[in-house]
Design a protein around this motif. Structure first.
Motif, mmCIF file in Angstrom:
data_model
loop_
_atom_site.group_PDB
_atom_site.id
_atom_site.type_symbol
_atom_site.label_atom_id
_atom_site.label_comp_id
_atom_site.label_asym_id
_atom_site.label_seq_id
_atom_site.Cartn_x
_atom_site.Cartn_y
_atom_site.Cartn_z
ATOM 1 N N THR A 88 0.589 12.806 -0.451
ATOM 2 C CA THR A 88 1.487 12.282 0.578
ATOM 3 C C THR A 88 2.479 13.364 0.993
ATOM 4 O O THR A 88 3.036 14.074 0.154
ATOM 5 C CB THR A 88 2.261 11.048 0.065
ATOM 6 N N GLY B 161 0.802 -1.218 0.000
ATOM 7 C CA GLY B 161 0.000 0.000 0.000
ATOM 8 C C GLY B 161 0.838 1.273 0.000
ATOM 9 O O GLY B 161 2.059 1.248 -0.155
ATOM 10 N N THR B 162 0.136 2.381 0.171
ATOM 11 C CA THR B 162 0.789 3.682 0.186
ATOM 12 C C THR B 162 0.615 4.341 1.553
ATOM 13 O O THR B 162 -0.160 3.868 2.388
ATOM 14 C CB THR B 162 0.199 4.601 -0.898
ATOM 15 N N GLU C 98 7.810 4.846 -4.390
ATOM 16 C CA GLU C 98 6.941 3.760 -4.852
ATOM 17 C C GLU C 98 5.793 3.516 -3.875
ATOM 18 O O GLU C 98 4.922 2.683 -4.135
ATOM 19 C CB GLU C 98 7.761 2.463 -4.997
ATOM 20 N N LYS C 99 5.793 4.239 -2.747
ATOM 21 C CA LYS C 99 4.813 4.011 -1.680
ATOM 22 C C LYS C 99 3.995 5.266 -1.382
ATOM 23 O O LYS C 99 3.445 5.396 -0.288
ATOM 24 C CB LYS C 99 5.534 3.570 -0.400
ATOM 25 N N VAL C 100 3.904 6.184 -2.336
ATOM 26 C CA VAL C 100 3.204 7.449 -2.092
ATOM 27 C C VAL C 100 2.010 7.589 -3.027
ATOM 28 O O VAL C 100 1.837 6.829 -3.985
ATOM 29 C CB VAL C 100 4.152 8.655 -2.281
ATOM 30 N N HIS C 101 1.186 8.564 -2.737
ATOM 31 C CA HIS C 101 0.071 8.930 -3.610
ATOM 32 C C HIS C 101 -0.005 10.452 -3.637
ATOM 33 O O HIS C 101 0.695 11.137 -2.869
ATOM 34 C CB HIS C 101 -1.239 8.326 -3.101
ATOM 35 N N SER C 102 -0.826 10.988 -4.485
ATOM 36 C CA SER C 102 -0.981 12.439 -4.540
ATOM 37 C C SER C 102 -1.439 12.956 -3.174
ATOM 38 O O SER C 102 -2.428 12.482 -2.623
ATOM 39 C CB SER C 102 -2.017 12.823 -5.603
ATOM 40 N N ASP D 198 0.268 8.139 3.846
ATOM 41 C CA ASP D 198 -0.157 9.533 3.805
ATOM 42 C C ASP D 198 0.939 10.476 4.292
ATOM 43 O O ASP D 198 0.978 11.649 3.921
ATOM 44 C CB ASP D 198 -1.398 9.732 4.688
ATOM 45 N N VAL E 145 3.695 15.390 -2.334
ATOM 46 C CA VAL E 145 3.574 14.719 -3.621
ATOM 47 C C VAL E 145 2.421 15.320 -4.402
ATOM 48 O O VAL E 145 1.294 15.412 -3.885
ATOM 49 C CB VAL E 145 3.376 13.197 -3.436
ATOM 50 N N ARG F 293 7.669 15.837 -9.306
ATOM 51 C CA ARG F 293 6.532 15.210 -8.627
ATOM 52 C C ARG F 293 6.282 15.813 -7.247
ATOM 53 O O ARG F 293 5.285 15.488 -6.600
ATOM 54 C CB ARG F 293 6.775 13.707 -8.471
#
Length: 217
Positions: free
Chosen positions: A160, A131-132, A154-158, A134, A216, A199
């Motif tokens: 984070t 998963g990602t 590789e473990k982030v999302h918009s 926060d 991110v 990014r």
């Protein structure tokens, strides 16, 4: 490490939120029992981390570098119920000390948070995490900061938030680098990566030994 005059630094601490008792106790025990207690985040940076966490209210947090658990507890203060904080450290000798304070935090009933300690090499552990996250806090061995960066991306999302500690490295980032210094060149490269990666939105704060916030996009 103080970049401001000591009396001004004391004034800042005195006019910020008080350090909770559990953290006062942890800091005291760390200074009594552990080598290099200066590695603690300390009361001012701890309150900064707590404030950031309260603003972000992260559901999942990854911390690279537990030490005795001070920063993890600061971040946990702002996490919602039923959230998870994974913290990694290579030093198994400190596991029991940190675990005791994590248990005390949970027993206080303030937040129902799962604090998951992992002991071992973060370079090997991070790729195994699912998963990602926060919020990610990096405060571990400086020569691996660039390696950690590539792994956590590789473990982030918009949205984070990545927090990086010790990015000023006692002021060495603006001095001539000693040929035997393995940390400063990596931190110079790391700071450049955070600044130039399209990014990320990044700001470096002059908090204690340097604290960078990277969002991110």
């Amino acid at each position: 490490m103080f970049f401001l005059p000591k009396d001004l630094d004391n004034y800042i601490v005195a006019h910020s939120e008080d350090e909770p008792q559990i953290l006062q106790d942890l800091a005291r025990e760390t200074y009594q029992k552990v080598l290099q207690p200066i590695m603690l985040s300390g009361p001012y940076q701890g309150r900064v981390l707590s404030m950031i966490s309260h603003l972000k209210t992260p559901q999942r947090v990854l911390e690279i570098g537990t030490f005795t658990g001070y920063s993890a507890l600061c971040i946990a203060e702002g996490m919602p119920n039923n959230s998870e904080l994974i913290t990694i450290d290579i030093n198994e000798e400190l596991e029991e000390l940190a675990a005791g304070y994590f248990a005390r935090f949970r027993e206080s009933g303030t937040n129902n948070i799962n604090i998951n300690q992992k002991i071992g090499d973060a370079i090997e552990i991070i790729p195994q995490l699912e998963g990602t996250f926060d919020l990610i806090f990096i405060d571990a061995d400086k020569p691996n900061y660039v390696n950690y960066f590539h792994q956590i991306m590789e473990k982030v999302h918009s949205g984070t938030l990545i927090i990086s500690d010790n990015v000023l490295w006692h002021g060495k980032v603006v001095e001539n680098v000693n040929s035997k210094d393995k940390s400063t060149p990596v931190l110079l490269e790391y700071n450049k990566l955070l600044k130039e990666d399209p990014r990320l939105q990044t700001v470096l704060l002059s908090v204690r030994d340097g604290l960078t916030l990277s969002r991110v996009l």
